[in-house]
Design a protein around this motif. Structure first.
Motif, PDB file in Angstrom:
ATOM      1  N   VAL A  22       2.412   5.944  -1.373  1.00 21.34           N
ATOM      2  CA  VAL A  22       3.795   6.355  -1.588  1.00 21.34           C
ATOM      3  C   VAL A  22       3.927   7.598  -2.453  1.00 21.34           C
ATOM      4  CG1 VAL A  22       4.829   4.108  -1.172  1.00 21.34           C
ATOM      5  CG2 VAL A  22       4.113   4.709  -3.482  1.00 21.34           C
ATOM      6  N   TRP A  26       6.436  10.890   3.177  1.00 21.65           N
ATOM      7  CA  TRP A  26       6.570   9.902   4.245  1.00 21.65           C
ATOM      8  C   TRP A  26       5.883  10.360   5.527  1.00 21.65           C
ATOM      9  CZ3 TRP A  26       8.749  11.408   8.753  1.00 21.65           C
ATOM     10  CH2 TRP A  26       9.566  12.535   8.726  1.00 21.65           C
ATOM     11  N   TRP A  29       2.650   8.596   6.284  1.00 20.44           N
ATOM     12  CA  TRP A  29       2.674   7.137   6.306  1.00 20.44           C
ATOM     13  C   TRP A  29       2.390   6.579   7.695  1.00 20.44           C
ATOM     14  CZ3 TRP A  29       7.406   5.250   2.956  1.00 20.44           C
ATOM     15  CH2 TRP A  29       7.305   5.792   1.674  1.00 20.44           C
ATOM     16  N   LEU A  40      11.118  -2.535   5.253  1.00 24.19           N
ATOM     17  CA  LEU A  40      10.010  -1.973   4.495  1.00 24.19           C
ATOM     18  C   LEU A  40       9.839  -2.860   3.268  1.00 24.19           C
ATOM     19  CD1 LEU A  40       7.964   0.341   4.220  1.00 24.19           C
ATOM     20  CD2 LEU A  40       9.726   1.665   3.100  1.00 24.19           C
ATOM     21  N   SER A  42       7.721  -3.793  -0.289  1.00 25.12           N
ATOM     22  CA  SER A  42       6.846  -3.335  -1.365  1.00 25.12           C
ATOM     23  C   SER A  42       6.733  -4.444  -2.401  1.00 25.12           C
ATOM     24  CB  SER A  42       7.402  -2.063  -2.013  1.00 25.12           C
ATOM     25  OG  SER A  42       6.609  -1.691  -3.109  1.00 25.12           O
ATOM     26  N   MET A  45       4.230  -3.275  -6.864  1.00 21.68           N
ATOM     27  CA  MET A  45       3.857  -1.871  -6.958  1.00 21.68           C
ATOM     28  C   MET A  45       4.602  -1.158  -8.074  1.00 21.68           C
ATOM     29  SD  MET A  45       4.627   1.597  -6.148  1.00 21.68           S
ATOM     30  CE  MET A  45       6.060   1.552  -5.123  1.00 21.68           C
ATOM     31  N   MET A  46       5.904  -1.306  -8.139  1.00 24.68           N
ATOM     32  CA  MET A  46       6.713  -0.481  -9.031  1.00 24.68           C
ATOM     33  C   MET A  46       6.411  -0.695 -10.510  1.00 24.68           C
ATOM     34  SD  MET A  46      10.400  -0.097  -7.155  1.00 24.68           S
ATOM     35  CE  MET A  46      10.783  -1.802  -7.104  1.00 24.68           C
ATOM     36  N   CYS A  53       5.538   7.301  -7.805  1.00 18.71           N
ATOM     37  CA  CYS A  53       5.301   6.392  -6.682  1.00 18.71           C
ATOM     38  C   CYS A  53       6.583   5.655  -6.292  1.00 18.71           C
ATOM     39  CB  CYS A  53       4.197   5.404  -7.026  1.00 18.71           C
ATOM     40  SG  CYS A  53       2.586   6.168  -7.262  1.00 18.71           S
ATOM     41  N   THR A  54       7.314   5.175  -7.289  1.00 22.93           N
ATOM     42  CA  THR A  54       8.588   4.518  -7.006  1.00 22.93           C
ATOM     43  C   THR A  54       9.566   5.500  -6.379  1.00 22.93           C
ATOM     44  OG1 THR A  54       8.243   2.962  -8.810  1.00 22.93           O
ATOM     45  CG2 THR A  54      10.508   3.235  -8.034  1.00 22.93           C
ATOM     46  N   LEU A  57       8.555   5.963  -2.804  1.00 20.79           N
ATOM     47  CA  LEU A  57       8.923   4.804  -1.997  1.00 20.79           C
ATOM     48  C   LEU A  57      10.379   4.883  -1.564  1.00 20.79           C
ATOM     49  CD1 LEU A  57       8.405   1.920  -0.864  1.00 20.79           C
ATOM     50  CD2 LEU A  57       9.076   1.068  -3.127  1.00 20.79           C
ATOM     51  N   LEU A  71      15.041  -2.259   2.449  1.00 19.81           N
ATOM     52  CA  LEU A  71      13.883  -2.074   1.600  1.00 19.81           C
ATOM     53  C   LEU A  71      13.834  -3.283   0.683  1.00 19.81           C
ATOM     54  CD1 LEU A  71      11.523  -0.583   0.264  1.00 19.81           C
ATOM     55  CD2 LEU A  71      13.209   0.659  -1.124  1.00 19.81           C
ATOM     56  N   THR A  73      11.911  -5.135  -2.292  1.00 16.66           N
ATOM     57  CA  THR A  73      10.940  -4.933  -3.360  1.00 16.66           C
ATOM     58  C   THR A  73      10.823  -6.201  -4.176  1.00 16.66           C
ATOM     59  OG1 THR A  73      12.560  -4.071  -4.939  1.00 16.66           O
ATOM     60  CG2 THR A  73      11.453  -2.476  -3.499  1.00 16.66           C
TER      61      THR A  73
END
Length: 75
Positions: A22, A26, A29, A40, A42, A45-46, A53-54, A57, A71, A73
């Motif tokens: 990320v 994109w 990807w 999507l 995730s 990760m964050m 990275c966030t 994303l 999305l 998360t």
């Protein structure tokens, strides 16, 4: 584990998971085209990744999700 689950269940309407970075645009990807994803996900990760990275994303999700796409998360 996602690929193993899809294979074991024989679910016909799921594509294999795409490993992506990320922090990259994109466009890198896995060849995913704009406005083609319904979902999507995730996970975990964050809270451990750099802020870029966030940001990546969310930028990528904004381009790749269909209107009304989600999305999700966690962590």
């Amino acid at each position: 584990s996602i690929a193993a689950y899809v294979e074991a269940t024989g679910v016909p309407n799921l594509l294999p998971p795409i490993v992506l970075d990320v922090s990259q645009g994109w466009e890198s990807w896995g060849g995913t085209q704009p406005a083609t994803l319904d979902l999507l996900v995730s996970i975990n990760m964050m809270h451990i990744a750099e802020l870029r990275c966030t940001e990546g994303l969310f930028k990528g999700a904004g381009v790749l999700l269909k209107p009304g796409g989600v999305l999700f998360t966690y962590g």
